[in-house]
Design an enzyme around this catalytic site. Structure first.
Site, PDB file in Angstrom:
ATOM      1  N   ASP A 190      44.225  23.160  89.022  1.00  0.00           N
ATOM      2  CA  ASP A 190      43.541  22.321  87.665  1.00  0.00           C
ATOM      3  C   ASP A 190      44.462  22.273  86.732  1.00  0.00           C
ATOM      4  O   ASP A 190      43.743  21.947  85.629  1.00  0.00           O
ATOM      5  CB  ASP A 190      42.300  23.103  87.482  1.00  0.00           C
ATOM      6  CG  ASP A 190      42.401  24.342  87.219  1.00  0.00           C
ATOM      7  OD1 ASP A 190      43.611  24.915  86.874  1.00  0.00           O
ATOM      8  OD2 ASP A 190      41.295  25.046  87.439  1.00  0.00           O
ATOM      9  N   GLU A 199      43.380  25.087  96.760  1.00  0.00           N
ATOM     10  CA  GLU A 199      42.366  25.343  95.704  1.00  0.00           C
ATOM     11  C   GLU A 199      41.283  24.257  95.374  1.00  0.00           C
ATOM     12  O   GLU A 199      41.056  24.071  94.085  1.00  0.00           O
ATOM     13  CB  GLU A 199      42.720  26.322  94.658  1.00  0.00           C
ATOM     14  CG  GLU A 199      41.537  27.269  94.063  1.00  0.00           C
ATOM     15  CD  GLU A 199      42.279  27.935  92.646  1.00  0.00           C
ATOM     16  OE1 GLU A 199      42.298  27.448  91.549  1.00  0.00           O
ATOM     17  OE2 GLU A 199      42.513  29.073  92.998  1.00  0.00           O
ATOM     18  N   GLU A 231      40.810  21.533  82.556  1.00  0.00           N
ATOM     19  CA  GLU A 231      40.747  21.909  83.904  1.00  0.00           C
ATOM     20  C   GLU A 231      39.847  21.297  84.710  1.00  0.00           C
ATOM     21  O   GLU A 231      40.135  20.823  85.856  1.00  0.00           O
ATOM     22  CB  GLU A 231      40.955  23.243  83.957  1.00  0.00           C
ATOM     23  CG  GLU A 231      42.131  24.114  83.493  1.00  0.00           C
ATOM     24  CD  GLU A 231      42.077  24.373  82.113  1.00  0.00           C
ATOM     25  OE1 GLU A 231      41.107  24.075  81.532  1.00  0.00           O
ATOM     26  OE2 GLU A 231      43.197  24.914  81.628  1.00  0.00           O
ATOM     27  N   HIS A 271      43.560  33.342  77.071  1.00  0.00           N
ATOM     28  CA  HIS A 271      44.270  32.256  76.677  1.00  0.00           C
ATOM     29  C   HIS A 271      43.742  30.651  76.804  1.00  0.00           C
ATOM     30  O   HIS A 271      44.454  29.895  76.420  1.00  0.00           O
ATOM     31  CB  HIS A 271      45.374  32.113  77.978  1.00  0.00           C
ATOM     32  CG  HIS A 271      44.783  31.698  79.269  1.00  0.00           C
ATOM     33  ND1 HIS A 271      44.372  32.516  80.163  1.00  0.00           N
ATOM     34  CD2 HIS A 271      45.153  30.403  79.718  1.00  0.00           C
ATOM     35  CE1 HIS A 271      44.190  31.858  81.123  1.00  0.00           C
ATOM     36  NE2 HIS A 271      44.617  30.392  80.858  1.00  0.00           N
ATOM     37  N   ARG A 329      42.451  27.020  76.417  1.00  0.00           N
ATOM     38  CA  ARG A 329      42.603  25.870  75.558  1.00  0.00           C
ATOM     39  C   ARG A 329      41.276  26.033  74.707  1.00  0.00           C
ATOM     40  O   ARG A 329      41.404  25.863  73.603  1.00  0.00           O
ATOM     41  CB  ARG A 329      43.047  24.804  76.214  1.00  0.00           C
ATOM     42  CG  ARG A 329      43.876  23.848  75.245  1.00  0.00           C
ATOM     43  CD  ARG A 329      44.447  22.804  75.996  1.00  0.00           C
ATOM     44  NE  ARG A 329      45.599  23.113  76.629  1.00  0.00           N
ATOM     45  CZ  ARG A 329      46.800  22.819  76.019  1.00  0.00           C
ATOM     46  NH1 ARG A 329      46.988  22.146  74.698  1.00  0.00           N
ATOM     47  NH2 ARG A 329      48.076  23.104  76.407  1.00  0.00           N
ATOM     48  N   HIS A 380      49.582  36.407  76.552  1.00  0.00           N
ATOM     49  CA  HIS A 380      49.879  35.105  76.828  1.00  0.00           C
ATOM     50  C   HIS A 380      51.019  34.646  76.006  1.00  0.00           C
ATOM     51  O   HIS A 380      51.010  35.127  74.711  1.00  0.00           O
ATOM     52  CB  HIS A 380      48.667  34.193  76.988  1.00  0.00           C
ATOM     53  CG  HIS A 380      49.099  33.014  77.393  1.00  0.00           C
ATOM     54  ND1 HIS A 380      49.905  31.770  76.957  1.00  0.00           N
ATOM     55  CD2 HIS A 380      48.620  32.187  78.796  1.00  0.00           C
ATOM     56  CE1 HIS A 380      49.939  30.766  77.645  1.00  0.00           C
ATOM     57  NE2 HIS A 380      49.340  30.928  78.850  1.00  0.00           N
TER      58      HIS A 380
HETATM   59  C1  UD1 Z   1      48.136  26.399  81.228  1.00  0.00           C
HETATM   60  C2  UD1 Z   1      47.081  25.611  82.149  1.00  0.00           C
HETATM   61  C3  UD1 Z   1      45.841  26.425  82.346  1.00  0.00           C
HETATM   62  C4  UD1 Z   1      46.128  27.639  82.775  1.00  0.00           C
HETATM   63  C5  UD1 Z   1      47.362  28.406  82.047  1.00  0.00           C
HETATM   64  C6  UD1 Z   1      47.745  29.631  82.722  1.00  0.00           C
HETATM   65  C7  UD1 Z   1      47.070  23.147  81.387  1.00  0.00           C
HETATM   66  C8  UD1 Z   1      46.402  22.348  80.506  1.00  0.00           C
HETATM   67  N1  UD1 Z   1      46.591  24.517  81.020  1.00  0.00           N
HETATM   68  O1  UD1 Z   1      47.465  26.731  79.866  1.00  0.00           O
HETATM   69  O2  UD1 Z   1      44.904  25.809  83.256  1.00  0.00           O
HETATM   70  O3  UD1 Z   1      45.172  28.462  82.894  1.00  0.00           O
HETATM   71  O4  UD1 Z   1      48.398  27.410  82.087  1.00  0.00           O
HETATM   72  O5  UD1 Z   1      48.608  30.531  82.099  1.00  0.00           O
HETATM   73  O6  UD1 Z   1      47.830  22.756  82.336  1.00  0.00           O
HETATM   74  N2  UD1 Z   1      54.404  29.537  76.673  1.00  0.00           N
HETATM   75  C9  UD1 Z   1      55.874  29.902  76.566  1.00  0.00           C
HETATM   76  N3  UD1 Z   1      56.294  30.482  77.554  1.00  0.00           N
HETATM   77  C10 UD1 Z   1      55.683  30.337  78.723  1.00  0.00           C
HETATM   78  C11 UD1 Z   1      54.220  29.686  78.817  1.00  0.00           C
HETATM   79  C12 UD1 Z   1      53.826  29.265  77.712  1.00  0.00           C
HETATM   80  O7  UD1 Z   1      56.170  30.040  75.408  1.00  0.00           O
HETATM   81  O8  UD1 Z   1      56.062  30.866  79.969  1.00  0.00           O
HETATM   82  C13 UD1 Z   1      53.812  29.038  75.316  1.00  0.00           C
HETATM   83  C14 UD1 Z   1      54.253  27.665  74.881  1.00  0.00           C
HETATM   84  O9  UD1 Z   1      54.368  27.676  73.208  1.00  0.00           O
HETATM   85  C15 UD1 Z   1      53.421  26.589  75.157  1.00  0.00           C
HETATM   86  C16 UD1 Z   1      52.081  27.377  75.097  1.00  0.00           C
HETATM   87  O10 UD1 Z   1      52.294  28.576  75.373  1.00  0.00           O
HETATM   88  O11 UD1 Z   1      53.525  25.313  74.638  1.00  0.00           O
HETATM   89  C17 UD1 Z   1      51.028  26.901  75.906  1.00  0.00           C
HETATM   90  O12 UD1 Z   1      51.384  26.579  77.125  1.00  0.00           O
HETATM   91  P1  UD1 Z   1      50.633  25.537  78.218  1.00  0.00           P
HETATM   92  O13 UD1 Z   1      51.053  25.290  79.544  1.00  0.00           O
HETATM   93  O14 UD1 Z   1      50.485  24.107  77.207  1.00  0.00           O
HETATM   94  O15 UD1 Z   1      48.875  25.885  77.966  1.00  0.00           O
HETATM   95  P2  UD1 Z   1      48.484  27.570  78.698  1.00  0.00           P
HETATM   96  O16 UD1 Z   1      47.620  27.733  77.786  1.00  0.00           O
HETATM   97  O17 UD1 Z   1      49.680  28.031  79.212  1.00  0.00           O
HETATM   98  N1  UDP Z   2      48.833  37.874  85.438  1.00  0.00           N
HETATM   99  C1  UDP Z   2      50.218  38.435  85.292  1.00  0.00           C
HETATM  100  N2  UDP Z   2      50.554  38.904  84.332  1.00  0.00           N
HETATM  101  C2  UDP Z   2      49.858  39.061  83.187  1.00  0.00           C
HETATM  102  C3  UDP Z   2      48.525  38.345  83.112  1.00  0.00           C
HETATM  103  C4  UDP Z   2      47.886  37.658  84.355  1.00  0.00           C
HETATM  104  O1  UDP Z   2      50.951  38.508  86.478  1.00  0.00           O
HETATM  105  O2  UDP Z   2      50.432  39.615  81.920  1.00  0.00           O
HETATM  106  C5  UDP Z   2      48.052  37.076  86.707  1.00  0.00           C
HETATM  107  C6  UDP Z   2      46.846  37.630  87.239  1.00  0.00           C
HETATM  108  O3  UDP Z   2      47.135  38.765  88.115  1.00  0.00           O
HETATM  109  C7  UDP Z   2      46.419  36.316  87.901  1.00  0.00           C
HETATM  110  C8  UDP Z   2      47.235  35.303  87.082  1.00  0.00           C
HETATM  111  O4  UDP Z   2      48.252  35.725  86.458  1.00  0.00           O
HETATM  112  O5  UDP Z   2      46.910  36.278  89.226  1.00  0.00           O
HETATM  113  C9  UDP Z   2      46.210  34.432  86.252  1.00  0.00           C
HETATM  114  O6  UDP Z   2      46.946  33.808  85.223  1.00  0.00           O
HETATM  115  P1  UDP Z   2      46.322  33.180  84.012  1.00  0.00           P
HETATM  116  O7  UDP Z   2      45.209  34.070  83.527  1.00  0.00           O
HETATM  117  O8  UDP Z   2      47.338  32.797  82.898  1.00  0.00           O
HETATM  118  O9  UDP Z   2      45.799  31.725  84.371  1.00  0.00           O
HETATM  119  P2  UDP Z   2      44.408  31.245  85.036  1.00  0.00           P
HETATM  120  O10 UDP Z   2      44.258  31.876  86.320  1.00  0.00           O
HETATM  121  O11 UDP Z   2      43.227  31.295  84.032  1.00  0.00           O
HETATM  122  O12 UDP Z   2      44.481  29.548  85.143  1.00  0.00           O
END
Ligand code: UD1
Ligand code: UDP
Length: 372
Positions: A96, A118, A132, A205, A207, A238
Site C-alpha cells: 500500500d 498482500e 495507504e 512513523h 504519516r 525511523h
Molecule cells: C513510507 C510509506 C508507508 C510505510 C513506510 C514504512 C508512503 C506514502 N508511505 O512512509 O506506507 O509504512 O514507508 O517505513 O508510501 N528517510 C530517509 N531514509 C530512508 C527512509 C526515509 O532519510 O531510508 C526520510 C526522508 O527524509 C523521507 C522521510 O524519511 O522524506 C519519509 O519517507 P517516506 O517514504 O516519504 O515516508 P514514510 O513515512 O517512510
Molecule cells: N523493521 C526493521 N528495523 C527497524 C524497524 C522495523 O527491520 O528498525 C522491520 C520490521 O520487522 C517489519 C518492518 O520493518 O518487518 C516494518 O516496517 P515499518 O514499520 O517501517 O513499515 P510498515 O510495516 O508500517 O509499513
C-alpha cells in the site's frame, strides 16, 4: 519464459518482497527482474543487503522531507522508460505504499498486468492509514493477480466484486522472511543494557501520526516509564526527521529509553521475540509479534490487520495520550491481562507464501493457505 518484474521502494516492501525475489529466481520457467524506486534509501539498502538482492534498476527518487507529490511524480516520470524497455509479462507490487500505487498506475497506462502481493487489507477509511488505504484499494482495481495473505483479505476482494478466479490465499510473505531470523542464542549490547529489566520495544512513523498525535504517544510512554523503573525501552527510530524531532523532544532525556538507528531486520525480529511488550504504529510489526506471543499496543485509530486483534495479541489504543497511558500501565500491572495477550499464534501465514505465489505465476496452480 515468463518475465516477472518486482517493483518496490520502502523497507517493509523489501522485507516482504525479497524472499519472493529469491524464490522466483530459483524457478526455471520465470525470468525475474527487480526494480527499486528508492522511495527509501538507507532503510531499503539495509534490507537488500540482508537478503543479497541486487536490483536490476534503481530509480533513486528519495529526497529529504519528500511529499506525496514528490514521490508520485518522480516515480511516474522515471518508471515509464524501465517498463517500456523490459516489457514484463507481469509486474508485482506489494501492499500500500506510494511506490505500489504509482507503479500499478504506470502499468495500467501501459497495459501491463499487475500482481498485487498482500492484496485485500482494508480499513475502509481512506484517511486511515493515510494514504495507504487509498493506495491499496486503487491497486485492487487494477490488479490481475490478487495474492491475499488471509481468508479475510480475500473476502474483502470478493465483496468488492473482484473475479474470484483472480484471488489466491497465500499467507503473508513476512512470515516466510521470519523463518530464519530468530535465534535462540542471539545477543546484542542493547539486550545487555536491559538486563533483568522489562524490554519495551517501540517504533512509530505513520504519516497521519506526525505532529501532535506522535507527541501524545511519546508523552504517554514517558509517564508510564516514570512510574515503572523496571521498564527499559529500545526504540529503533525511523529516518523521517519529523519523527526524530518529536522523539528527541519527548523521550530524548529519559535514561530508560535508548533511541537507536534503524535496526537490521534480523535484529528487529530478535528484539520483537524477546520484548515484554511492543508499542507501535507499524503494519508489519502487527503481523510479526503475534508469532512470538508478544503483546502489542497498536498506537493507531484503525487496523487493517484485525486477525491479530481477534487472536488476542494486538490491542488498538489510538493516539490519545490518556488512553495510551492507561492501556500501557494496565498491561504492565495486570498479570491476567498480560498472560491472556501473550500466547503465540500465527494468523498471517505459515512461511510458504512465496512458494504459493511462484507456483501460481509459473504453473497457474497452487495449494491455498488455510489458517489452523
Ligand atoms: C513510507 C510509506 C508507508 C510505510 C513506510 C514504512 C508512503 C506514502 N508511505 O512512509 O506506507 O509504512 O514507508 O517505513 O508510501 N528517510 C530517509 N531514509 C530512508 C527512509 C526515509 O532519510 O531510508 C526520510 C526522508 O527524509 C523521507 C522521510 O524519511 O522524506 C519519509 O519517507 P517516506 O517514504 O516519504 O515516508 P514514510 O513515512 O517512510
Ligand atoms: N523493521 C526493521 N528495523 C527497524 C524497524 C522495523 O527491520 O528498525 C522491520 C520490521 O520487522 C517489519 C518492518 O520493518 O518487518 C516494518 O516496517 P515499518 O514499520 O517501517 O513499515 P510498515 O510495516 O508500517 O509499513
Amino acid at each position: 519464459m515468463k518475465k516477472v518484474m518486482l517493483v518496490f521502494g520502502t523497507r517493509p516492501e523489501a522485507i516482504k518482497m525479497c524472499p519472493l525475489v529469491n524464490e522466483l529466481k530459483m524457478r526455471k520457467g520465470i525470468q525475474t527482474l527487480v526494480c527499486v524506486t528508492g522511495q527509501h534509501r538507507q532503510m531499503l539498502d539495509q534490507v537488500l543487503t540482508n537478503f543479497s538482492v541486487v536490483p536490476d534498476y534503481d530509480l533513486s527518487i528519495m529526497k529529504q522531507g519528500q511529499t506525496l507529490f514528490d514521490i508520485t511524480t518522480n516515480i511516474m516520470e522515471r518508471i515509464r522508460a524501465v517498463l517500456e524497455e523490459v516489457k514484463p509479462d507481469v509486474v508485482l507490487v506489494h501492499g500500500d505504499t506510494s511506490t505500489t500505487f504509482v507503479t500499478a498506475l504506470a502499468c495500467f497506462y501501459l497495459q501491463i498486468p499487475v500482481g498485487h502481493v498482500e492484496a485485500g487489507l482494508r480499513t475502509y477509511n481512506i484517511y486511515s492509514p493515510y494514504p495507504e488505504e487509498f493506495n491499496r484499494q486503487a491497486v485492487g482495481i487494477i490488479s490481475k493477480y490478487n495474492f491475499a495473505p488471509t481468508a479475510l483479505a480475500a473476502q474483502h476482494l470478493i465483496q468488492e466484486g473482484k473475479d474470484p478466479s483472480t484471488i489466491y490465499v497465500t499467507g503473508n510473505t513476512v512470515i516466510d522472511a521470519m523463518q530464519h531470523t530468530v535465534q535462540p542464542n542471539y545477543n546484542h549490547p542493547e539486550l545487555d543494557w536491559v538486563g533483568d529489566g522489562k524490554l519495551i520495544f517501540i517504533t512509530a512513523h505513520r504519516r497521519e501520526n506526525l505532529g501532535e498525535p506522535m507527541h501524545h504517544m511519546f508523552r504517554a510512554i514517558r509517564r508510564v516509564f516514570n512510574e515503572h523503573p523496571e521498564c527499559k525501552a529500545v526504540y529503533p527510530i525511523h529516518m523521517n526527521p519529523i519523527v526524530r524531532e518529536a522523539a528527541e523532544a519527548e523521550l530524548g532525556d529519559c535514561d530508560q529509553v535508548h533511541i537507536i538507528e534503524p535496526m537490521e531486520v534480523f535484529d528487529c525480529h530478535n528484539f520483537e521475540a524477546r520484548c515484554h511488550l511492543c508499542l507501535t504504529d507499524s503494519g508489519g510489526i502487527q503481523e510479526e509479534c503475534p508469532s512470538y506471543g508478544r503483546p502489542v499496543l497498536v498506537m493507531r485509530d484503525t487496523t487493517e490487520r484485525p486477525e491479530g486483534v481477534d487472536a488476542g495479541t494486538l490491542r488498538i489504543v489510538g493516539t490519545d495520550e490518556e488512553v495510551i497511558y492507561k492501556n500501557f500501565k494496565e498491561l504492565l500491572e495486570n498479570q491476567g491481562l498480560y498472560d491472556a495477550m501473550s500466547h503465540a499464534c500465527n494468523p498471517y501465514g505459515d512461511g510458504h507464501a512465496c512458494k504459493r505465489i511462484a507456483d501460481i505465476l509459473e504453473f497457474g496452480t497452487y495449494e491455498p493457505w488455510v489458517a489452523k
